[in-house]
Design an enzyme around this catalytic site. Structure first.
Site, PDB file in Angstrom:
ATOM      1  N   ASN A  94       0.840  -1.197   0.000  1.00 61.77           N
ATOM      2  CA  ASN A  94       0.000   0.000   0.000  1.00 61.77           C
ATOM      3  C   ASN A  94       0.878   1.252   0.000  1.00 61.77           C
ATOM      4  O   ASN A  94       1.988   1.234   0.541  1.00 61.77           O
ATOM      5  CB  ASN A  94      -0.874   0.033   1.266  1.00 61.77           C
ATOM      6  CG  ASN A  94      -2.128  -0.817   1.132  1.00 61.77           C
ATOM      7  OD1 ASN A  94      -2.498  -1.233   0.035  1.00 61.77           O
ATOM      8  ND2 ASN A  94      -2.785  -1.073   2.247  1.00 61.77           N
ATOM      9  N   ALA A 121      -5.523 -11.012   3.754  1.00 58.30           N
ATOM     10  CA  ALA A 121      -4.858 -12.143   4.419  1.00 58.30           C
ATOM     11  C   ALA A 121      -4.437 -11.717   5.817  1.00 58.30           C
ATOM     12  O   ALA A 121      -4.132 -10.551   6.056  1.00 58.30           O
ATOM     13  CB  ALA A 121      -3.639 -12.575   3.616  1.00 58.30           C
ATOM     14  N   ARG A 123      -1.996 -12.963   9.173  1.00 58.74           N
ATOM     15  CA  ARG A 123      -0.939 -13.865   9.625  1.00 58.74           C
ATOM     16  C   ARG A 123      -1.376 -14.551  10.909  1.00 58.74           C
ATOM     17  O   ARG A 123      -1.789 -13.882  11.856  1.00 58.74           O
ATOM     18  CB  ARG A 123       0.324 -13.046   9.873  1.00 58.74           C
ATOM     19  CG  ARG A 123       1.545 -13.863   9.867  1.00 58.74           C
ATOM     20  CD  ARG A 123       2.834 -13.179   9.616  1.00 58.74           C
ATOM     21  NE  ARG A 123       3.043 -11.796   9.908  1.00 58.74           N
ATOM     22  CZ  ARG A 123       4.257 -11.310  10.171  1.00 58.74           C
ATOM     23  NH1 ARG A 123       5.293 -12.116  10.212  1.00 58.74           N
ATOM     24  NH2 ARG A 123       4.430 -10.029  10.390  1.00 58.74           N
ATOM     25  N   LYS A 178      -5.823   3.271  -5.311  1.00 60.89           N
ATOM     26  CA  LYS A 178      -5.734   2.546  -4.030  1.00 60.89           C
ATOM     27  C   LYS A 178      -5.317   3.511  -2.914  1.00 60.89           C
ATOM     28  O   LYS A 178      -5.803   3.413  -1.776  1.00 60.89           O
ATOM     29  CB  LYS A 178      -4.731   1.388  -4.165  1.00 60.89           C
ATOM     30  CG  LYS A 178      -4.605   0.509  -2.917  1.00 60.89           C
ATOM     31  CD  LYS A 178      -5.763  -0.456  -2.763  1.00 60.89           C
ATOM     32  CE  LYS A 178      -5.924  -1.113  -1.401  1.00 60.89           C
ATOM     33  NZ  LYS A 178      -4.867  -1.926  -0.909  1.00 60.89           N
ATOM     34  N   ASN A 186      -8.490   4.184   6.009  1.00 57.33           N
ATOM     35  CA  ASN A 186      -7.576   3.753   7.079  1.00 57.33           C
ATOM     36  C   ASN A 186      -7.481   4.730   8.263  1.00 57.33           C
ATOM     37  O   ASN A 186      -7.678   4.306   9.416  1.00 57.33           O
ATOM     38  CB  ASN A 186      -6.192   3.458   6.499  1.00 57.33           C
ATOM     39  CG  ASN A 186      -6.214   2.273   5.535  1.00 57.33           C
ATOM     40  OD1 ASN A 186      -7.261   1.950   4.984  1.00 57.33           O
ATOM     41  ND2 ASN A 186      -5.098   1.632   5.318  1.00 57.33           N
ATOM     42  N   SER A 248      -5.874  -2.052   7.870  1.00 60.10           N
ATOM     43  CA  SER A 248      -4.504  -2.368   8.303  1.00 60.10           C
ATOM     44  C   SER A 248      -3.998  -1.297   9.276  1.00 60.10           C
ATOM     45  O   SER A 248      -3.289  -1.617  10.228  1.00 60.10           O
ATOM     46  CB  SER A 248      -3.580  -2.489   7.097  1.00 60.10           C
ATOM     47  OG  SER A 248      -3.666  -1.331   6.301  1.00 60.10           O
TER      48      SER A 248
HETATM   49  N1  LIG Z   1      -2.788  -8.175   4.833  1.00 61.30           N
HETATM   50  C1  LIG Z   1      -3.704  -7.735   3.964  1.00 61.30           C
HETATM   51  O1  LIG Z   1      -4.850  -8.223   3.939  1.00 61.30           O
HETATM   52  C2  LIG Z   1      -3.361  -6.668   2.968  1.00 61.30           C
HETATM   53  C3  LIG Z   1      -2.128  -6.033   2.968  1.00 61.30           C
HETATM   54  N2  LIG Z   1      -1.845  -5.110   1.984  1.00 61.30           N
HETATM   55  C4  LIG Z   1      -0.556  -4.450   1.964  1.00 61.30           C
HETATM   56  O2  LIG Z   1       0.451  -5.418   1.703  1.00 61.30           O
HETATM   57  C5  LIG Z   1       1.664  -5.050   2.368  1.00 61.30           C
HETATM   58  C6  LIG Z   1       2.099  -6.203   3.281  1.00 61.30           C
HETATM   59  O3  LIG Z   1       1.111  -6.337   4.299  1.00 61.30           O
HETATM   60  P1  LIG Z   1       1.048  -7.597   5.277  1.00 61.30           P
HETATM   61  O4  LIG Z   1       1.436  -8.830   4.557  1.00 61.30           O
HETATM   62  O5  LIG Z   1      -0.259  -7.526   5.943  1.00 61.30           O
HETATM   63  O6  LIG Z   1       2.210  -7.209   6.314  1.00 61.30           O
HETATM   64  P2  LIG Z   1       2.895  -8.131   7.424  1.00 61.30           P
HETATM   65  O7  LIG Z   1       3.296  -7.226   8.524  1.00 61.30           O
HETATM   66  O8  LIG Z   1       2.056  -9.332   7.708  1.00 61.30           O
HETATM   67  O9  LIG Z   1       4.213  -8.660   6.697  1.00 61.30           O
HETATM   68  C7  LIG Z   1       5.341  -7.880   6.517  1.00 61.30           C
HETATM   69  C8  LIG Z   1       6.526  -8.813   6.381  1.00 61.30           C
HETATM   70  O10 LIG Z   1       7.677  -8.020   6.090  1.00 61.30           O
HETATM   71  C9  LIG Z   1       8.760  -8.507   6.871  1.00 61.30           C
HETATM   72  N3  LIG Z   1       9.735  -7.439   7.083  1.00 61.30           N
HETATM   73  C10 LIG Z   1       9.629  -6.340   7.861  1.00 61.30           C
HETATM   74  N4  LIG Z   1      10.745  -5.583   7.780  1.00 61.30           N
HETATM   75  C11 LIG Z   1      11.569  -6.235   6.945  1.00 61.30           C
HETATM   76  C12 LIG Z   1      12.880  -5.970   6.468  1.00 61.30           C
HETATM   77  N5  LIG Z   1      13.560  -4.876   6.816  1.00 61.30           N
HETATM   78  N6  LIG Z   1      13.431  -6.859   5.633  1.00 61.30           N
HETATM   79  C13 LIG Z   1      12.756  -7.966   5.246  1.00 61.30           C
HETATM   80  N7  LIG Z   1      11.516  -8.278   5.656  1.00 61.30           N
HETATM   81  C14 LIG Z   1      10.939  -7.412   6.496  1.00 61.30           C
HETATM   82  C15 LIG Z   1       8.113  -8.954   8.171  1.00 61.30           C
HETATM   83  O11 LIG Z   1       9.019  -9.836   8.780  1.00 61.30           O
HETATM   84  P3  LIG Z   1       8.832 -10.387  10.280  1.00 61.30           P
HETATM   85  O12 LIG Z   1       7.970 -11.587  10.090  1.00 61.30           O
HETATM   86  O13 LIG Z   1      10.236 -10.698  10.669  1.00 61.30           O
HETATM   87  O14 LIG Z   1       8.167  -9.301  11.063  1.00 61.30           O
HETATM   88  C16 LIG Z   1       6.861  -9.629   7.628  1.00 61.30           C
HETATM   89  O15 LIG Z   1       7.144 -10.956   7.255  1.00 61.30           O
HETATM   90  C17 LIG Z   1       1.333  -3.749   3.139  1.00 61.30           C
HETATM   91  O16 LIG Z   1       1.671  -2.633   2.359  1.00 61.30           O
HETATM   92  C18 LIG Z   1      -0.170  -3.815   3.299  1.00 61.30           C
HETATM   93  O17 LIG Z   1      -0.771  -2.548   3.446  1.00 61.30           O
HETATM   94  C19 LIG Z   1      -2.728  -4.812   0.998  1.00 61.30           C
HETATM   95  C20 LIG Z   1      -3.955  -5.412   0.963  1.00 61.30           C
HETATM   96  C21 LIG Z   1      -4.385  -6.324   1.973  1.00 61.30           C
HETATM   97  C1  LIG Z   2      -8.830  -1.725   1.350  1.00 63.25           C
HETATM   98  C2  LIG Z   2      -8.469  -1.653   2.836  1.00 63.25           C
HETATM   99  C3  LIG Z   2      -8.931  -0.343   3.395  1.00 63.25           C
HETATM  100  C4  LIG Z   2      -9.211  -2.801   3.468  1.00 63.25           C
HETATM  101  O1  LIG Z   2      -9.196  -2.762   4.849  1.00 63.25           O
HETATM  102  C5  LIG Z   2      -6.979  -1.776   2.970  1.00 63.25           C
HETATM  103  O2  LIG Z   2      -6.263  -1.853   1.989  1.00 63.25           O
HETATM  104  C6  LIG Z   2      -6.293  -1.687   4.273  1.00 63.25           C
HETATM  105  O3  LIG Z   2      -6.884  -1.972   5.300  1.00 63.25           O
HETATM  106  O4  LIG Z   2      -5.100  -1.329   4.246  1.00 63.25           O
END
Ligand SMILES: NC(=O)C1=CN([C@@H]2O[C@H](COP(=O)(O)OP(=O)(O)OC[C@H]3O[C@@H](n4cnc5c(N)ncnc54)[C@H](OP(=O)(O)O)[C@@H]3O)[C@@H](O)[C@H]2O)C=CC1
Ligand SMILES: CC(C)(CO)C(=O)C(=O)O
Length: 294
Positions: A94, A121, A123, A178, A186, A248
């Site tokens: 994002n 998703a 965790r 987005k 948010n 988020s």
């Molecule tokens: N989750 C969702 O439903 C959605 C998420 N997004 C976007 O996707 C992106 C990822 O979100 P999300 O998966 O939820 O985030 P998470 O916090 O679940 O995952 C982030 C990951 O990055 C790792 N990390 C953090 N710092 C570093 C670093 N310096 N080097 C390498 N790895 C690192 C973390 O490692 P560690 O495990 O060690 O902490 C973790 O595994 C964000 O921008 C979010 O806004 C967009 C739509 C939906």
């Molecule tokens: C689309 C939305 C607002 C869904 O919660 C999102 O991307 C977030 O939470 O970061």
């Protein structure tokens, strides 16, 4: 082909489970070289993945970076020397900002893609996620028009069925759409401690509609063909579809983690000021979030 997942949190592991090709998960703190992890989710999907340290010297030919926006720079810097001369790198997060930063670090033959996803998703325990919502994933070239390389073809064949955006202009427009959705939903959900559906309440609706209109004004000044009425309908659709979910930023703020506020409000404020547009409402939100600890 092998795809390295950098930032294997909720979205990174969801990508790994969705891809048809072999994935390698790069961790900041792996237990040891050669370690394996079984990934799984609540839909019954399961696969074994090799784990490597982020800076393990094994070369990287294709990588999906799925850290939070504020973590992208450190994650990419850590594995920059490992990228092959023609590596493909996709940034899937994002907000805006890291894309231009990373673009400046890659060589001319290395391919930088950027994208957004509305998949949901969460965790759970190590290697396990819950797939909380089916969404759209849209990806394309960040620097110059490119044909979709093997990494992108894998994403299109994956169960994410990623949509290909052929030009940097199309990618920027998708990312700005987005950005405006995230700017509308948010901060208010985080500050008012509400699930996304709470934004249907009339007073809050008026606030987010104002933010969308402002976001669209800034995007139009940046040269994007966005329409405020259309964006308001898009935000309404997201609020309805994710009514019971917490954004988020809400989750990050309430778990004491750093939020993506700088990558969401920051570019809007910066570009608004550049175009002489009044961004006071965005700065007021930023201040309230800072006071709340975001
Ligand atoms: N989750 C969702 O439903 C959605 C998420 N997004 C976007 O996707 C992106 C990822 O979100 P999300 O998966 O939820 O985030 P998470 O916090 O679940 O995952 C982030 C990951 O990055 C790792 N990390 C953090 N710092 C570093 C670093 N310096 N080097 C390498 N790895 C690192 C973390 O490692 P560690 O495990 O060690 O902490 C973790 O595994 C964000 O921008 C979010 O806004 C967009 C739509 C939906
Ligand atoms: C689309 C939305 C607002 C869904 O919660 C999102 O991307 C977030 O939470 O970061």
């Amino acid at each position: 082909m092998q795809i390295d997942i950098i930032g294997p949190g909720a979205i990174g592991l969801h990508c790994a489970l969705s891809l048809p090709d072999d994935c390698l998960v790069r961790l900041r703190h792996p237990a040891g070289r050669g370690e394996q992890l079984t990934l799984s989710d609540d839909t019954g999907r399961c696969r074994d993945c090799n784990l490597l340290a982020l800076n393990d010297p094994a070369p990287i030919t294709a990588a999906i970076v799925t850290t939070k926006a504020g973590q992208v720079a450190a994650a990419v810097q850590a594995c920059l020397p490992l990228l092959s001369a023609q590596a493909e790198v996709l940034l899937l997060h994002n907000g805006l900002g890291p894309q231009d930063e990373v673009a400046g670090w890659l060589g001319p033959q290395q391919h930088l893609y950027a994208g957004i996803t509305t998949e949901g998703a969460l965790r759970l325990e190590r290697g396990r996620i819950r797939h909380t919502g089916r969404g759209q994933t849209r990806v394309g070239p960040w620097r110059e028009p490119l044909p979709p390389g093997p990494l992108i073809q894998a994403l299109r064949r994956s169960t994410l069925q990623a949509q290909w955006l052929p030009t940097p202009a199309a990618v920027r427009t998708a990312l700005w759409q987005k950005l405006i959705i995230n700017c509308a939903i948010n901060p208010l959900t985080a500050l008012h401690d509400l699930p996304n559906g709470g934004l249907a309440e009339p007073e809050l609706r008026q606030q987010w509609v104002g933010l969308v209109q402002l976001g669209v004004r800034i995007a139009v000044a940046e040269g994007m063909a966005l329409d405020a009425g259309d964006m308001i309908r898009q935000v309404e659709a997201v609020i309805r579809a994710t009514a019971r979910n917490y954004s988020s930023m809400h989750q990050d703020l309430h778990h004491g983690r750093s939020t993506e506020v700088n990558a969401i409000l920051g570019p809007l404020i910066e570009r608004g000021l550049y175009h002489g547009i009044d961004t006071d409402s965005l700065r007021a939100l930023q201040d309230r979030l800072a006071k709340a600890g975001a």
